[in-house]
Design an enzyme around this catalytic site. Structure first.
Site, PDB file in Angstrom:
ATOM      1  CG  HIS A  81      -2.090  -0.870   1.128  1.00 12.85           C
ATOM      2  ND1 HIS A  81      -1.986  -2.219   0.992  1.00 12.85           N
ATOM      3  CD2 HIS A  81      -3.426  -0.579   1.107  1.00 12.85           C
ATOM      4  CE1 HIS A  81      -3.203  -2.738   0.905  1.00 12.85           C
ATOM      5  NE2 HIS A  81      -4.084  -1.770   0.973  1.00 12.85           N
ATOM      6  CB  SER A  82       3.492   2.312   1.975  1.00 11.90           C
ATOM      7  OG  SER A  82       4.750   2.934   2.046  1.00 11.90           O
TER       8      SER A  82
END
Lengths: 233, 208
Positions: free
Chosen positions: A10-11
């Protein structure tokens, strides 16, 4: 030609960090980070993952690792949506340990299924289960089978932490031999970076390197030299 | 007589537009038991879908759903992207090369969408997810196939709303809300809610 990896997170920072860490132990493996959304936010970017998948492939296939919920779905969707004949699998594995184990395995020239299994097996190590112990039994392997042993002393202060463990696993990866390393009463497969790290071997510890197989002698010599070299530390 | 490619485009457009109206409600629902991005993510995705629909050039109902699917997959960013993307993609496949959608095809498309969502998210009825809205919707649709697309979708929307409401007392077993365990009970599931909202908009827009 080695199996490549895609780190789906997600990052962007997390994906890049995991890729950096794994690449240190597997310099010749294509490890592509695919983190965050296209506009730089937190989330998963299908197009970014698909592009990373194409870039990670050198013909031997790709293993994808993911961090949380939707990253898994995005990774699976990217694999299902491939328009080119790339072989790819999504590994159910803890991200950091799985990436390291898969990268070292891929560096050693293993095939797609083996690299995927190396990642998946990281679960057991994270949970403190099965150290993939691999006793090379004297009763099974007698002198005639060429069971070789040599005691060596770890020279570097920090012992078999991540980088030396990766170097050790890589040193035996392509040899035709079963190789184990014993420290105290624990004996593990020398091909598994996570198992080697799990030994907790420190500088000054005496290790017993054991090998059987066609290239057992070569394996023993290589490992003895490497373990006693201090890994340049 | 069923729905033409123009009808399907208009229905998807209506669904995309309704997401804007419900954006804040979905954000609020997701803030209670998730990470609060469901409304925002869907809004971003369906805004992109509207832009794609404006481009036109669809050769059949299936291609409208396929473009919707790929746009959602590329733009949503959270779990709803792969889930709704897979739903629209499977629905498109179920429509095949039909030039018009009748009641039976609409019900088939819904069933295919549900199958895709279950395969992608691995949720079962009772897990407090969009599957709890979509499962009764498919059952209702399949029992009204002879009454035309509008009747099928209206029945599906009614059932989806009931299904979504039934998620309130449930303890989440899939998705972000499952991290909360027992504390997820007493809240409406945002994914089930958005499914019901989308189906209602599709049904209202279906003219036949």
């Amino acid at each position: 030609m080695r199996v490549g990896l895609v780190i789906v997170s997600h990052s962007a920072a997390l994906a890049a960090g995991v890729a950096e860490l794994a690449a240190q132990m597997a310099p010749d493996v294509r490890i592509m980070p695919a983190g965050g959304t296209a506009d730089g936010g937190l989330g998963t970017d299908f197009d970014g993952v698909s592009a990373a998948l194409e870039r990670a492939d050198s013909g031997a296939g790709v293993v994808l690792l993911y961090d949380l919920g939707s990253a898994q779905m995005t990774a699976e969707l990217a694999v299902e949506s491939l328009t080119t004949p790339i072989r790819a699998i999504v590994a159910d594995a803890p991200l950091v340990e799985g990436a390291v184990a898969a990268a070292v395995c891929a560096q050693g020239g293993a095939d797609l299924d083996a690299v995927g299994s190396a990642a998946a097996m990281a679960h057991a190590f994270v949970q403190g289960e099965a150290f993939d112990e691999m006793e090379l039994d004297r009763h099974v392997y007698g002198e005639g089978d060429g069971l070789l042993e040599r005691a060596v002393v770890l020279r570097n202060e920090l012992g078999l932490h991540a980088r030396p463990a990766a170097l050790t696993a890589r040193a035996v990866a392509e040899l035709d031999a079963e190789v184990s390393i014993r420290c105290g009463d624990q004996e593990v497969d020398a091909h598994s970076v996570l198992a080697l790290m799990g030994l907790g071997a420190r500088g000054g510890d005496e290790l017993l390197v054991r090998a059987v197989g066609r290239e057992a002698r070569h394996a023993i010599d290589t490992l003895a030299e490497l373990l006693e070299s201090g890994f340049g530390e | 007589m069923g729905c033409s490619v123009e009808d399907v485009t208009a229905a998807v457009r209506a669904a995309a537009e309704v997401v804007r109206e419900y954006r804040d409600e979905l954000v609020e629902l997701d803030r209670e038991i998730g990470d609060g991005d469901h409304g925002e993510n869907l809004h971003r995705g369906f805004t992109a879908v509207l832009a794609k629909l404006d481009g036109g050039g669809f050769d059949g109902p299936a291609s409208v759903l396929k473009v919707t699917a790929t746009t959602l997959i590329s733009t949503v960013g959270g779990a709803a992207g792969p889930l709704y993307g897979t739903a629209f993609l499977r629905a498109a496949t179920a429509l095949g090369d039909a030039s018009e959608v009748d009641g039976q095809l609409a019900a088939n498309a819904l069933a295919a969408a549900l199958e895709g969502v279950v395969a992608r998210g691995k949720a079962a009825p009772g897990d407090k997810t969009m599957v709890d809205a979509l499962t009764p919707a498919v059952t209702a649709a399949q029992s009204t196939v002879d009454s035309g697309v509008r009747a099928v979708l209206l029945a599906a929307a009614d059932a989806a709303e009931e299904g979504a409401a039934s998620t309130v007392p449930l303890v989440a077993r899939k998705g972000r809300a499952s991290y909360l365990g027992e504390r997820s009970a007493g809240h409406l599931d945002p994914g089930a809610r958005s499914t019901a909202v989308l189906l209602r908009a599709l049904a209202e827009a279906a003219r036949r």
